[in-house]
Design a protein around this motif. Structure first.
Motif, PDB file in Angstrom:
ATOM      1  N   GLY A  40       0.785  -1.223   0.000  1.00 45.12           N
ATOM      2  CA  GLY A  40       0.000   0.000   0.000  1.00 45.12           C
ATOM      3  C   GLY A  40       0.816   1.271   0.000  1.00 45.12           C
ATOM      4  O   GLY A  40       0.247   2.373  -0.015  1.00 45.12           O
TER       5      GLY A  40
ATOM      6  N   TYR B  10      -7.627   8.138  -2.589  1.00 47.36           N
ATOM      7  CA  TYR B  10      -8.554   7.171  -3.187  1.00 47.36           C
ATOM      8  C   TYR B  10      -9.486   7.939  -4.132  1.00 47.36           C
ATOM      9  O   TYR B  10      -9.937   9.036  -3.825  1.00 47.36           O
ATOM     10  N   PHE B  88      -3.272   1.237  -9.048  1.00 50.48           N
ATOM     11  CA  PHE B  88      -2.573   2.144  -8.139  1.00 50.48           C
ATOM     12  C   PHE B  88      -1.653   3.013  -8.996  1.00 50.48           C
ATOM     13  O   PHE B  88      -0.848   2.483  -9.770  1.00 50.48           O
ATOM     14  N   GLY B 110       0.907   7.876  -3.859  1.00 47.73           N
ATOM     15  CA  GLY B 110       0.038   7.121  -4.755  1.00 47.73           C
ATOM     16  C   GLY B 110      -1.435   7.485  -4.659  1.00 47.73           C
ATOM     17  O   GLY B 110      -1.906   8.019  -3.653  1.00 47.73           O
ATOM     18  N   THR B 111      -2.140   7.199  -5.741  1.00 46.27           N
ATOM     19  CA  THR B 111      -3.598   7.338  -5.801  1.00 46.27           C
ATOM     20  C   THR B 111      -4.172   6.003  -6.244  1.00 46.27           C
ATOM     21  O   THR B 111      -3.750   5.455  -7.263  1.00 46.27           O
ATOM     22  N   ARG B 112      -5.121   5.507  -5.475  1.00 47.19           N
ATOM     23  CA  ARG B 112      -5.749   4.235  -5.828  1.00 47.19           C
ATOM     24  C   ARG B 112      -7.068   4.547  -6.533  1.00 47.19           C
ATOM     25  O   ARG B 112      -7.993   5.083  -5.921  1.00 47.19           O
TER      26      ARG B 112
END
Lengths: 110, 116
Positions: A40, B10, B88, B110-112
């Motif tokens: 993650g 997100y 992702f 990061g961007t999901r």
């Protein structure tokens, strides 16, 4: 073009030493890098080999042999927090793009 | 503190919609990159930029677009033409394109993106 191969998964015991291999096929590159990525999270830079030989940074060492098209990351005194994915990468000499391997998932057991 | 920020963390998108992912860096880096990562996979390069007002396609540019109007910013638009955008997305920057240096890449969080 470039392609890099790594084992998909490695398991080791806390306190042990583990080696993660990276073999590549490339028409030319500047150096071999290693990145760590926890689940993650974002990849973080670990090590870079511009020349053949061993580079040491604390518990982590990285090795490159251009003649063998091979490199590895060596992790010593493994800790639980070392459980993560590890990616090797090369910078293509013609395009300057950084090409990543598919990554090795390291699981450290107590 | 210097670094790279991405927003949102997100993002949910309906099919047929375009969405834009933000990437900002205050490291004074010339080069910026966008990567896509699918579960259990490595990073694939979407677009990269060496300098303001210039960018090049990476390995999987179809269905994506970028702009580089400012040194600090490199937004990525995921268009409706991208048929499988759930992934992702990671933005990165480096001092330059690293012809001779270690040229570490620094990644944002990061961007999901999920398509509903």
């Amino acid at each position: 073009g470039q392609s890099l191969e790594q084992p998909s998964e490695v398991t080791a015991v806390e306190g042990a030493i583990v080696q993660i291999n990276c073999t590549y096929q490339t028409s030319g590159f500047y150096g071999l890098s290693w990145y760590q990525q926890h689940d993650g999270g974002a990849p973080t830079f670990l090590s870079y080999n511009a020349l053949d030989g061993l580079e040491e940074t604390g518990r982590f060492s990285s090795f490159l042999s251009r003649s063998d098209s091979y490199g590895y990351l060596l992790l010593q005194e493994l800790q639980m927090k070392d459980s993560a994915s590890y990616f090797c990468a090369v910078r293509d000499r013609s395009s300057y793009k950084l090409i990543f391997g598919s990554g090795t998932r390291l699981l450290v057991r107590p | 503190d210097g670094g790279i920020t991405q927003s949102p963390k997100y993002l949910f998108r309906k099919e047929g919609q375009n969405v834009t992912l933000s990437c900002e860096q205050n490291l004074n880096h010339d080069a910026m990159y966008w990567y896509r990562q699918d579960p259990g996979q490595g990073l694939r390069l979407i677009y990269y930029s060496q300098i303001v007002n210039d960018f090049q396609k990476g390995d999987i540019a179809e269905g994506y677009s970028v702009s580089r109007e400012k040194k600090e910013s490199f937004p990525l638009t995921v268009t409706s033409a991208q048929k499988n955008p759930t992934a992702f997305y990671l933005c990165a920057s480096s001092i330059g394109l690293g012809r001779t240096s270690t040229d570490t890449q620094y990644f944002g969080p990061g961007t999901r993106l999920t398509v509903l």
